[in-house]
Write a protein that holds these residues in place. Structure first.
Motif, short mmCIF file in Angstrom:
data_model
loop_
_atom_site.label_atom_id
_atom_site.label_comp_id
_atom_site.label_asym_id
_atom_site.label_seq_id
_atom_site.Cartn_x
_atom_site.Cartn_y
_atom_site.Cartn_z
N HIS A 1 -10.24 3.36 -3.56
CA HIS A 1 -9.79 2.34 -2.61
C HIS A 1 -8.64 1.45 -3.19
O HIS A 1 -8.75 1.37 -4.48
N GLN A 2 -7.67 1.25 -2.62
CA GLN A 2 -6.42 0.44 -3.13
C GLN A 2 -6.60 -0.88 -2.86
O GLN A 2 -5.87 -1.85 -3.75
N MET A 3 -7.32 -1.46 -1.92
CA MET A 3 -7.27 -3.17 -1.62
C MET A 3 -8.66 -3.29 -1.17
O MET A 3 -9.32 -2.64 -0.44
N LEU B 1 0.82 -1.25 0.02
CA LEU B 1 -0.15 0.14 0.02
C LEU B 1 0.95 1.19 -0.15
O LEU B 1 0.43 2.28 -0.39
N THR B 2 1.95 1.19 0.71
CA THR B 2 2.64 2.53 0.92
C THR B 2 4.03 2.69 0.14
O THR B 2 4.79 3.56 0.03
N LEU C 1 -3.97 5.94 6.88
CA LEU C 1 -4.83 4.52 6.39
C LEU C 1 -6.35 4.85 6.64
O LEU C 1 -6.71 4.85 7.75
N MET D 1 -6.90 2.28 1.85
CA MET D 1 -6.53 3.29 0.83
C MET D 1 -5.23 3.93 1.72
O MET D 1 -5.72 4.11 2.98
N ALA D 2 -4.13 3.91 1.36
CA ALA D 2 -3.07 4.81 2.03
C ALA D 2 -2.83 6.18 1.26
O ALA D 2 -2.90 6.12 0.13
#
Length: 114
Positions: free
Chosen positions: A65-67, A42-43, A55, A109-110
């Motif tokens: 959103h990423q995941m 994520l980062t 986060l 999401m980060a």
């Protein structure tokens, strides 16, 4: 009603990703058992994420959103979640400081801490 979206500010300390949340009485709460590699992914594009990042998470999808983590099973009071790619991680009982029950999905999401 609980917040639909929440934010915590993880940081890396002595090789362990952790976070503090005074409102939830959590201090140096560590991420363990499969979650750290998810945080690393994520980062990857956040400069100096080790010093802290935001986060954002929710049990409902949200823009950018990423995941998406999908609940698998309960174990030792926490729950195992899986990414679509197959990676699994355990979220400890601190999960219930944010949710009344373990959600079927958690979206995350980060972003840079401002």
């Amino acid at each position: 009603m609980a917040n639909a979206m929440m934010a915590i500010f993880p940081y890396l300390d002595d090789g362990t990703w952790m976070f503090d949340d005074a409102a939830k009485d959590l201090v140096r709460e560590p991420f363990v058992f499969g979650i750290p590699p998810m945080i690393e992914a994520l980062t990857a594009d956040i400069d100096d994420a080790e010093s802290g990042f935001r986060l954002i998470f929710s049990s409902s999808p949200f823009p950018n959103h990423q995941m998406q983590l999908t609940r698998l099973r309960e174990e030792f009071g926490g729950h195992w979640y899986r990414l679509a790619e197959g990676q699994e991680g355990w979220l400890c009982p601190a999960l219930f400081k944010y949710f009344d029950e373990a959600p079927e999905e958690i979206y995350v999401m980060a972003e840079t801490k401002r």
